[in-house]
Design an enzyme around this catalytic site. Structure first.
Site, PDB file in Angstrom:
ATOM      1  N   GLY A 108       3.989   0.708  -2.989  1.00  0.00           N
ATOM      2  CA  GLY A 108       3.615  -0.423  -2.559  1.00  0.00           C
ATOM      3  C   GLY A 108       3.808  -0.843  -0.988  1.00  0.00           C
ATOM      4  N   GLY A 110       1.969   0.008   1.609  1.00  0.00           N
ATOM      5  CA  GLY A 110       1.003   0.277   2.228  1.00  0.00           C
ATOM      6  C   GLY A 110       0.289   1.207   2.721  1.00  0.00           C
ATOM      7  CE  LYS A 111       3.130   5.788   0.349  1.00  0.00           C
ATOM      8  NZ  LYS A 111       3.829   4.516  -0.545  1.00  0.00           N
ATOM      9  CB  SER A 112      -3.116   4.141  -0.413  1.00  0.00           C
ATOM     10  OG  SER A 112      -2.727   4.953  -1.197  1.00  0.00           O
ATOM     11  CE1 TYR A 113      -6.494  -3.107   3.187  1.00  0.00           C
ATOM     12  CE2 TYR A 113      -5.013  -2.934   4.940  1.00  0.00           C
ATOM     13  CZ  TYR A 113      -5.911  -3.461   4.604  1.00  0.00           C
ATOM     14  OH  TYR A 113      -6.806  -4.526   5.291  1.00  0.00           O
ATOM     15  CG  ASP A 250      -1.883   7.873   0.592  1.00  0.00           C
ATOM     16  OD1 ASP A 250      -0.842   7.696   0.925  1.00  0.00           O
ATOM     17  OD2 ASP A 250      -2.844   7.400  -0.230  1.00  0.00           O
ATOM     18  N   GLY A 253       4.584   7.208  -2.962  1.00  0.00           N
ATOM     19  CA  GLY A 253       5.820   6.463  -2.535  1.00  0.00           C
ATOM     20  C   GLY A 253       6.961   6.711  -3.271  1.00  0.00           C
TER      21      GLY A 253
END
Length: 365
Positions: A108, A110-113, A250, A253
């Site tokens: 949560g 923000g890695k993928s974003y 990616d 988490g």
């Protein structure tokens, strides 16, 4: 402007240079739940300095500061991050150097974003793809390029092909010229940024995802999107050229069971994720310590670290993007991420230009 290599000859020797892993930190905005819970912000950024505040005793606040190559607060858009990190890396890849960008942080964060973005705010991967083909279109017509992509995920210590799903565990191999690779991984030719976006979307549809208390769309696997770029001058009778591999990683988490609310299948997945991230931490600790690096680096302790072996300590220019939450209840995870990033910046890779001789070349007009 594409060519197909039916055989690749010997790599030619080029000068080596030592390059530190570059590290950037990004703090995402508060999410709805954090606003609803009236969480306090514990992250401050000033230039390249990132400071985290321990919220356990607000009257005697303890601050810990770190210095990185870049620090980005939540008002920084992805284009700025790409200009600072992605574009210079792509330009070096077009000169024949291997490159890796990997996103690290708790679930949560923000890695993928950051890596993928959205239609209105594209992330690192789509921006890099667009820039890559802009470059290809702009060079002299006698410069020939072949661009291919692969997409894999590591789910519960099993490597899967996301562009040719078949459910089998794929083997990781090492070759003197090719380096680390996954045997049998699909490698598809692309001719535009739209081609890459289409294949990435295709792969994302089969990536393992699940909802947890900390992230409605939590990645349950690590993913690696690989872009190979081969190029040569059509007028070069000797067949000399350049090749580069770009890894866009990616990571799933890290997560605490209590905070994430995981159970049954997601709990099992979280256990595998945390185990592989722990192995990654051990590799980074070994590489950051000159004494340990001279003895043993435990790359083979997980599939993730094996695949990232060249990116960490090998022939690669690497950027690590550490993602943190601003919320006080995520203090322990955010501090751990910053400490992890602080160790990673001490890793030195040995890079060289990948100059090769293409023995047999078939031109596609």
């Amino acid at each position: 402007y594409f060519f197909v290599c039916q055989g690749q000859g010997l790599s030619t020797m080029s000068a080596e240079s030592a390059e530190n892993v570059r590290v950037a930190v990004r703090c995402r905005p508060f999410i709805a739940k954090e606003k609803q819970d009236e969480c306090k912000c514990i992250i401050k950024m000033d230039g390249i300095r990132t400071t985290i505040l321990n919220p356990s005793n607000p009257h005697q606040a303890k601050e810990t500061s770190f210095t990185f190559d870049h620090s980005y607060f939540w008002d920084t858009d992805s284009q700025k991050m790409y200009d600072d990190l992605g574009q210079p890396l792509l330009e070096k890849a077009l000169e024949g150097y291997n490159a890796t960008i990997f996103a690290y942080g708790q679930t949560g964060a923000g890695k993928s974003y950051t890596m993928t973005g959205s239609l209105s705010s594209p992330g690192i991967i789509p921006l890099m793809n667009e820039h890559l083909f802009e470059h290809i279109e702009s060079v002299a017509t006698n410069r020939k390029f072949l661009v291919t992509v692969s997409y894999l995920e590591i789910y519960q210590e099993v490597v899967h092909d996301m562009l040719n799903p078949h459910g089998k565990d794929m083997k990781i191999r090492q070759h003197p010229a090719l380096g680390i690779y996954v045997e049998g991984l699909a490698e598809l030719v692309v001719r535009s940024g739209n081609d890459i976006a289409r294949l990435q979307d295709q792969g994302n549809k089969v990536r393992r995802m699940a909802a947890t208390d900390m992230n409605e769309h939590s990645s349950r696997s690590h993913s690696v999107f690989i872009v190979h770029v081969k190029q040569r001058d059509e007028d070069d009778s000797l067949g000399q050229g350049l090749t580069a591999k770009i890894n866009l990683v990616d990571l799933a988490g890290s997560e605490r069971q209590g905070a994430a609310g995981t159970e049954s299948q997601t709990l099992r997945e979280g256990s595998y994720i945390n185990k592989s991230l722990s192995a990654l931490g051990n590799v980074i600790n070994a590489l950051a310590d000159p004494k340990k690096r001279m003895t043993h680096v435990p790359y083979r302790d997980s599939k993730l670290t094996r695949i990232l072996q060249e990116s960490l300590g090998g022939n690669c220019l690497t950027v690590m993007m550490a993602m943190v939450s601003p919320a006080d209840y995520n203090y322990a995870e955010s501090l751990s991420t910053l400490q992890f990033a602080n160790r990673a910046k001490n890793i030195k890779n040995t890079t060289r230009k990948n100059e090769v001789l293409f023995l047999v070349v078939l031109f596609q007009l």
